[in-house]
Design an enzyme around this catalytic site. Structure first.
Site, PDB file in Angstrom:
ATOM      1  N   SER A 144      65.376  30.643  38.192  1.00 59.49           N
ATOM      2  CA  SER A 144      65.221  29.457  39.045  1.00 59.49           C
ATOM      3  C   SER A 144      65.060  29.937  40.475  1.00 59.49           C
ATOM      4  CB  SER A 144      66.501  28.608  38.936  1.00 59.49           C
ATOM      5  OG  SER A 144      66.547  27.626  39.951  1.00 59.49           O
ATOM      6  N   TYR A 157      76.124  27.588  39.296  1.00 61.35           N
ATOM      7  CA  TYR A 157      74.752  27.751  38.768  1.00 61.35           C
ATOM      8  C   TYR A 157      73.981  28.776  39.598  1.00 61.35           C
ATOM      9  CZ  TYR A 157      69.982  26.270  37.374  1.00 61.35           C
ATOM     10  OH  TYR A 157      68.682  26.222  36.915  1.00 61.35           O
TER      11      TYR A 157
HETATM   12  N1  LIG Z   1      64.788  21.522  35.262  1.00 61.34           N
HETATM   13  C1  LIG Z   1      64.788  22.232  36.381  1.00 61.34           C
HETATM   14  O1  LIG Z   1      64.650  21.704  37.499  1.00 61.34           O
HETATM   15  C2  LIG Z   1      64.917  23.738  36.316  1.00 61.34           C
HETATM   16  C3  LIG Z   1      64.566  24.486  37.453  1.00 61.34           C
HETATM   17  C4  LIG Z   1      64.684  25.860  37.430  1.00 61.34           C
HETATM   18  C5  LIG Z   1      65.147  26.481  36.286  1.00 61.34           C
HETATM   19  N2  LIG Z   1      65.485  25.743  35.191  1.00 61.34           N
HETATM   20  C6  LIG Z   1      66.005  26.452  34.017  1.00 61.34           C
HETATM   21  O2  LIG Z   1      65.155  26.211  32.916  1.00 61.34           O
HETATM   22  C7  LIG Z   1      65.921  26.347  31.708  1.00 61.34           C
HETATM   23  C8  LIG Z   1      65.597  25.153  30.811  1.00 61.34           C
HETATM   24  O3  LIG Z   1      66.025  23.969  31.451  1.00 61.34           O
HETATM   25  P1  LIG Z   1      65.349  22.538  31.232  1.00 61.34           P
HETATM   26  O4  LIG Z   1      65.076  22.011  32.577  1.00 61.34           O
HETATM   27  O5  LIG Z   1      64.274  22.606  30.230  1.00 61.34           O
HETATM   28  O6  LIG Z   1      66.626  21.739  30.671  1.00 61.34           O
HETATM   29  P2  LIG Z   1      66.856  20.797  29.422  1.00 61.34           P
HETATM   30  O7  LIG Z   1      65.694  19.917  29.169  1.00 61.34           O
HETATM   31  O8  LIG Z   1      68.183  20.188  29.642  1.00 61.34           O
HETATM   32  O9  LIG Z   1      66.929  21.832  28.191  1.00 61.34           O
HETATM   33  C9  LIG Z   1      67.991  22.753  28.100  1.00 61.34           C
HETATM   34  C10 LIG Z   1      67.952  23.420  26.740  1.00 61.34           C
HETATM   35  O10 LIG Z   1      69.025  24.375  26.666  1.00 61.34           O
HETATM   36  C11 LIG Z   1      69.871  24.053  25.559  1.00 61.34           C
HETATM   37  N3  LIG Z   1      71.256  24.403  25.899  1.00 61.34           N
HETATM   38  C12 LIG Z   1      72.004  23.905  26.920  1.00 61.34           C
HETATM   39  N4  LIG Z   1      73.235  24.421  26.861  1.00 61.34           N
HETATM   40  C13 LIG Z   1      73.274  25.274  25.794  1.00 61.34           C
HETATM   41  C14 LIG Z   1      74.281  26.083  25.206  1.00 61.34           C
HETATM   42  N5  LIG Z   1      75.525  26.121  25.685  1.00 61.34           N
HETATM   43  N6  LIG Z   1      73.971  26.832  24.117  1.00 61.34           N
HETATM   44  C15 LIG Z   1      72.712  26.779  23.605  1.00 61.34           C
HETATM   45  N7  LIG Z   1      71.721  26.045  24.110  1.00 61.34           N
HETATM   46  C16 LIG Z   1      72.003  25.278  25.187  1.00 61.34           C
HETATM   47  C17 LIG Z   1      69.666  22.548  25.344  1.00 61.34           C
HETATM   48  O11 LIG Z   1      69.975  22.119  24.030  1.00 61.34           O
HETATM   49  P3  LIG Z   1      71.473  21.602  23.615  1.00 61.34           P
HETATM   50  O12 LIG Z   1      71.967  20.749  24.741  1.00 61.34           O
HETATM   51  O13 LIG Z   1      71.296  20.889  22.318  1.00 61.34           O
HETATM   52  O14 LIG Z   1      72.273  22.856  23.457  1.00 61.34           O
HETATM   53  C18 LIG Z   1      68.168  22.427  25.596  1.00 61.34           C
HETATM   54  O15 LIG Z   1      67.442  22.842  24.459  1.00 61.34           O
HETATM   55  C19 LIG Z   1      67.375  26.451  32.129  1.00 61.34           C
HETATM   56  O16 LIG Z   1      67.812  27.786  32.069  1.00 61.34           O
HETATM   57  C20 LIG Z   1      67.368  25.967  33.567  1.00 61.34           C
HETATM   58  O17 LIG Z   1      68.413  26.535  34.324  1.00 61.34           O
HETATM   59  C21 LIG Z   1      65.359  24.391  35.168  1.00 61.34           C
END
Ligand SMILES: NC(=O)c1ccc[n+]([C@@H]2O[C@H](COP(=O)([O-])OP(=O)(O)OC[C@H]3O[C@@H](n4cnc5c(N)ncnc54)[C@H](OP(=O)(O)O)[C@@H]3O)[C@@H](O)[C@H]2O)c1
Length: 259
Positions: A144, A157
């Site tokens: 990120s 985070y």
């Molecule tokens: N969205 C943003 O603005 C953003 C920006 C920069 C980076 N990111 C990064 O991108 C990645 C994906 O995020 P996203 O935005 O796509 O979020 P999201 O839609 O909430 O998806 C998160 C995924 O991770 C899984 N997950 C969460 N906690 C977990 C755990 N304890 N064990 C196993 N799986 C877990 C969730 O499934 P379950 O809940 O069923 O486990 C889901 O499949 C993350 O690492 C996040 O930090 C996101």
């Protein structure tokens, strides 16, 4: 069981692929011919994700909580048993709770470090023999811009994402030209459930509507708008295919750049 050498592009393991960025990455890798293993905690959401992928795709769904120390090894063993050794590993699973520093408790820090640093570390170690043996193997971590700079109300985070970026830099330096290639991809705010949850919490405080909060969060990106999950997936596919020199890719720029 297929192997990476004799069945097209091979096997890719993507954590947190039940929705959002991870599902978009899985869809792109399937379209590129990979057999994919997708993981998340919620088995029902994983089943929905499977439905969203083409019916003829080879997909293994694995429900596991990556904050549990033995989950990475169990996941890797299951992937090898069902699909074969992975050529691509995408450490994407994550969550981003927001809290003032003086209200952030040790459990918040422990969870953030377990999910964003320990689990990727252990999955990389477990997958290393497979990645070493496969041609043009690649390990991509979804970090990120919070791994590059400081954002308020996200101390756990932001510390964890800096740790993830540091892990990638160390491995890229240690592995040199030996496989796998190691990358950290750094988006700003992306339109997924993580961000929508944050906007919901802002709206609940009353000063902004949900839509205004989403616009304000997108406006915090240097590109002046929210990223779409498909853009992150396209960047990951580019890294997997082209394997450019570099390690930490900042996506929150007009032209993404290694930093
Ligand atoms: N969205 C943003 O603005 C953003 C920006 C920069 C980076 N990111 C990064 O991108 C990645 C994906 O995020 P996203 O935005 O796509 O979020 P999201 O839609 O909430 O998806 C998160 C995924 O991770 C899984 N997950 C969460 N906690 C977990 C755990 N304890 N064990 C196993 N799986 C877990 C969730 O499934 P379950 O809940 O069923 O486990 C889901 O499949 C993350 O690492 C996040 O930090 C996101």
């Amino acid at each position: 069981m297929a192997s990476s050498d004799d069945s097209g592009p091979g096997v890719a393991l993507i954590t947190g692929a039940s929705r959002g960025i991870g599902l978009a990455i899985a869809a792109d890798l399937v379209a590129a011919g990979f057999q994919v293993a997708i993981t998340a905690r919620d088995a029902d959401r994983l089943a929905q994700a499977r439905q969203a992928l083409p019916p003829d795709a080879v997909v293994s769904s694995i429900a596991a909580d990556l904050t549990e120390p033995d989950a990475p090894q169990r996941i890797l063993e299951q992937v090898v048993a069902t699909l074969g050794p992975p050529r691509v590993l995408v450490n994407n699973a994550g969550s981003a709770p927001s809290e003032r520093f003086d209200k952030t408790v040790l459990a918040d820090l422990d969870t953030a470090l377990a999910l964003h640093v320990r689990a990727p570390f252990l999955l990389l170690q477990a997958a290393l023999p497979s990645l070493r043996a496969a041609p043009r193997s690649c390990a991509v971590q979804i970090a990120s811009t919070a791994g590059l700079t400081g954002f308020p109300f996200t101390s756990a985070y932001t510390a964890a994402k800096h740790g993830m970026v540091g892990l990638c830099r160390a491995l890229a330096a240690e592995f040199g030209s030996k496989p796998p290639r190691v990358y950290a991809v750094c988006p700003g705010f992306v339109d997924t459930e993580i961000t929508r949850q944050a906007a919901t919490e802002i709206a609940a405080r009353g000063s902004k509507t949900f839509d205004e909060a989403m616009e304000a969060l997108g406006g915090m990106n240097r590109i002046g708008r929210m990223h779409r999950p498909a853009e992150i997936a396209a960047a990951v596919l580019h890294l997997v295919r082209e394997q450019p020199e570099g390690c930490v890719l900042d996506l929150d720029r007009k032209v993404p750049a290694f930093v």
